[in-house]
Design a protein around this motif. Structure first.
Motif, PDB file in Angstrom:
ATOM      1  N   TRP A  56       0.820  -1.203   0.000  1.00 50.59           N
ATOM      2  CA  TRP A  56       0.000   0.000   0.000  1.00 50.59           C
ATOM      3  C   TRP A  56       0.858   1.260   0.000  1.00 50.59           C
ATOM      4  CZ3 TRP A  56       0.708   3.195   4.154  1.00 50.59           C
ATOM      5  CH2 TRP A  56       1.284   2.634   5.276  1.00 50.59           C
ATOM      6  N   LEU A  57       2.138   1.143   0.341  1.00 51.81           N
ATOM      7  CA  LEU A  57       3.031   2.296   0.319  1.00 51.81           C
ATOM      8  C   LEU A  57       3.412   2.710  -1.099  1.00 51.81           C
ATOM      9  CD1 LEU A  57       5.513   1.496   3.212  1.00 51.81           C
ATOM     10  CD2 LEU A  57       3.815   3.296   3.150  1.00 51.81           C
ATOM     11  N   LEU A  58       3.362   1.785  -2.046  1.00 51.06           N
ATOM     12  CA  LEU A  58       3.803   2.063  -3.404  1.00 51.06           C
ATOM     13  C   LEU A  58       2.960   3.144  -4.084  1.00 51.06           C
ATOM     14  CD1 LEU A  58       6.097   1.138  -5.173  1.00 51.06           C
ATOM     15  CD2 LEU A  58       4.593  -0.591  -6.127  1.00 51.06           C
ATOM     16  N   PRO A  59       1.640   3.068  -4.096  1.00 50.96           N
ATOM     17  CA  PRO A  59       0.875   4.164  -4.727  1.00 50.96           C
ATOM     18  C   PRO A  59       1.086   5.507  -4.040  1.00 50.96           C
ATOM     19  CG  PRO A  59      -0.542   2.283  -4.301  1.00 50.96           C
ATOM     20  CD  PRO A  59       0.762   1.991  -3.660  1.00 50.96           C
ATOM     21  N   LEU A  60       1.242   5.480  -2.721  1.00 50.12           N
ATOM     22  CA  LEU A  60       1.485   6.715  -1.989  1.00 50.12           C
ATOM     23  C   LEU A  60       2.809   7.339  -2.404  1.00 50.12           C
ATOM     24  CD1 LEU A  60       0.473   8.526   0.358  1.00 50.12           C
ATOM     25  CD2 LEU A  60       1.826   7.081   1.855  1.00 50.12           C
ATOM     26  N   LEU A  61       3.834   6.542  -2.502  1.00 50.37           N
ATOM     27  CA  LEU A  61       5.147   7.036  -2.910  1.00 50.37           C
ATOM     28  C   LEU A  61       5.128   7.545  -4.344  1.00 50.37           C
ATOM     29  CD1 LEU A  61       8.149   7.315  -2.097  1.00 50.37           C
ATOM     30  CD2 LEU A  61       8.492   5.110  -3.183  1.00 50.37           C
ATOM     31  N   ILE A  62       4.437   6.850  -5.226  1.00 51.01           N
ATOM     32  CA  ILE A  62       4.348   7.273  -6.624  1.00 51.01           C
ATOM     33  C   ILE A  62       3.640   8.622  -6.719  1.00 51.01           C
ATOM     34  CG2 ILE A  62       3.269   6.736  -8.839  1.00 51.01           C
ATOM     35  CD1 ILE A  62       3.881   3.789  -8.243  1.00 51.01           C
ATOM     36  N   MET A  63       2.567   8.809  -5.983  1.00 51.96           N
ATOM     37  CA  MET A  63       1.841  10.076  -6.028  1.00 51.96           C
ATOM     38  C   MET A  63       2.680  11.224  -5.470  1.00 51.96           C
ATOM     39  SD  MET A  63      -0.860   9.567  -7.609  1.00 51.96           S
ATOM     40  CE  MET A  63      -1.601  11.157  -7.349  1.00 51.96           C
ATOM     41  N   ILE A  64       3.435  10.969  -4.423  1.00 54.42           N
ATOM     42  CA  ILE A  64       4.293  12.013  -3.855  1.00 54.42           C
ATOM     43  C   ILE A  64       5.371  12.415  -4.855  1.00 54.42           C
ATOM     44  CG2 ILE A  64       6.041  12.452  -2.077  1.00 54.42           C
ATOM     45  CD1 ILE A  64       4.270  10.846  -0.154  1.00 54.42           C
ATOM     46  N   VAL A  65       5.977  11.434  -5.511  1.00 56.16           N
ATOM     47  CA  VAL A  65       7.012  11.725  -6.510  1.00 56.16           C
ATOM     48  C   VAL A  65       6.420  12.481  -7.693  1.00 56.16           C
ATOM     49  CG1 VAL A  65       8.574  10.652  -8.186  1.00 56.16           C
ATOM     50  CG2 VAL A  65       8.532   9.843  -5.825  1.00 56.16           C
ATOM     51  N   LEU A  66       5.273  12.053  -8.190  1.00 57.35           N
ATOM     52  CA  LEU A  66       4.646  12.746  -9.317  1.00 57.35           C
ATOM     53  C   LEU A  66       4.263  14.180  -8.958  1.00 57.35           C
ATOM     54  CD1 LEU A  66       2.359   9.996 -10.870  1.00 57.35           C
ATOM     55  CD2 LEU A  66       4.461  10.954 -11.810  1.00 57.35           C
ATOM     56  N   PHE A  67       3.773  14.383  -7.770  1.00 50.21           N
ATOM     57  CA  PHE A  67       3.414  15.715  -7.324  1.00 50.21           C
ATOM     58  C   PHE A  67       4.660  16.611  -7.241  1.00 50.21           C
ATOM     59  CE2 PHE A  67       2.146  18.764  -3.956  1.00 50.21           C
ATOM     60  CZ  PHE A  67       1.089  19.344  -4.629  1.00 50.21           C
ATOM     61  N   GLY A  68       5.746  16.073  -6.730  1.00 48.18           N
ATOM     62  CA  GLY A  68       6.990  16.831  -6.657  1.00 48.18           C
ATOM     63  C   GLY A  68       7.528  17.187  -8.027  1.00 48.18           C
ATOM     64  N   VAL A  69       7.477  16.236  -8.948  1.00 48.51           N
ATOM     65  CA  VAL A  69       7.943  16.501 -10.317  1.00 48.51           C
ATOM     66  C   VAL A  69       7.068  17.555 -10.976  1.00 48.51           C
ATOM     67  CG1 VAL A  69       8.154  15.471 -12.616  1.00 48.51           C
ATOM     68  CG2 VAL A  69       9.058  14.275 -10.627  1.00 48.51           C
ATOM     69  N   MET A  70       5.766  17.471 -10.752  1.00 50.90           N
ATOM     70  CA  MET A  70       4.851  18.452 -11.330  1.00 50.90           C
ATOM     71  C   MET A  70       5.163  19.859 -10.821  1.00 50.90           C
ATOM     72  SD  MET A  70       0.711  18.599 -11.195  1.00 50.90           S
ATOM     73  CE  MET A  70       0.652  18.966  -9.445  1.00 50.90           C
ATOM     74  N   LEU A  71       5.434  19.988  -9.535  1.00 52.14           N
ATOM     75  CA  LEU A  71       5.753  21.296  -8.977  1.00 52.14           C
ATOM     76  C   LEU A  71       7.081  21.831  -9.501  1.00 52.14           C
ATOM     77  CD1 LEU A  71       4.617  20.974  -5.269  1.00 52.14           C
ATOM     78  CD2 LEU A  71       3.573  22.299  -7.090  1.00 52.14           C
ATOM     79  N   ILE A  72       8.061  20.965  -9.659  1.00 54.16           N
ATOM     80  CA  ILE A  72       9.357  21.404 -10.178  1.00 54.16           C
ATOM     81  C   ILE A  72       9.237  21.843 -11.627  1.00 54.16           C
ATOM     82  CG2 ILE A  72      11.669  20.601 -10.818  1.00 54.16           C
ATOM     83  CD1 ILE A  72      11.571  18.886  -8.248  1.00 54.16           C
ATOM     84  N   LEU A  73       8.510  21.084 -12.433  1.00 52.01           N
ATOM     85  CA  LEU A  73       8.363  21.439 -13.839  1.00 52.01           C
ATOM     86  C   LEU A  73       7.500  22.684 -14.033  1.00 52.01           C
ATOM     87  CD1 LEU A  73       7.942  17.941 -15.506  1.00 52.01           C
ATOM     88  CD2 LEU A  73       9.955  19.420 -15.509  1.00 52.01           C
ATOM     89  N   ALA A  74       6.542  22.893 -13.179  1.00 54.00           N
ATOM     90  CA  ALA A  74       5.635  24.020 -13.336  1.00 54.00           C
ATOM     91  C   ALA A  74       6.219  25.322 -12.806  1.00 54.00           C
ATOM     92  CB  ALA A  74       4.327  23.727 -12.629  1.00 54.00           C
TER      93      ALA A  74
END
Length: 49
Positions: free
Chosen positions: A18-36
């Protein structure tokens, strides 16, 4: 890459998949903020908050 392999072994041994989807969402959110930060997407992302 060794961190990812070790993390995957941890998930398998401890049965904490159950930690895997949570970690993926945190990473995607961080990448989105850096790119934006310097792109034309910034006004659209800021409206989410």
């Amino acid at each position: 890459m060794s961190f990812l392999a070790e993390f995957w072994k941890f998930l398998k041994v401890r049965k904490k998949f159950w930690l895997l989807p949570l970690l993926i969402m945190i990473v995607l959110f961080g990448v989105m903020l850096i790119l934006a930060e310097s792109s034309a997407l910034a006004p659209f992302i800021y409206t989410l908050f």
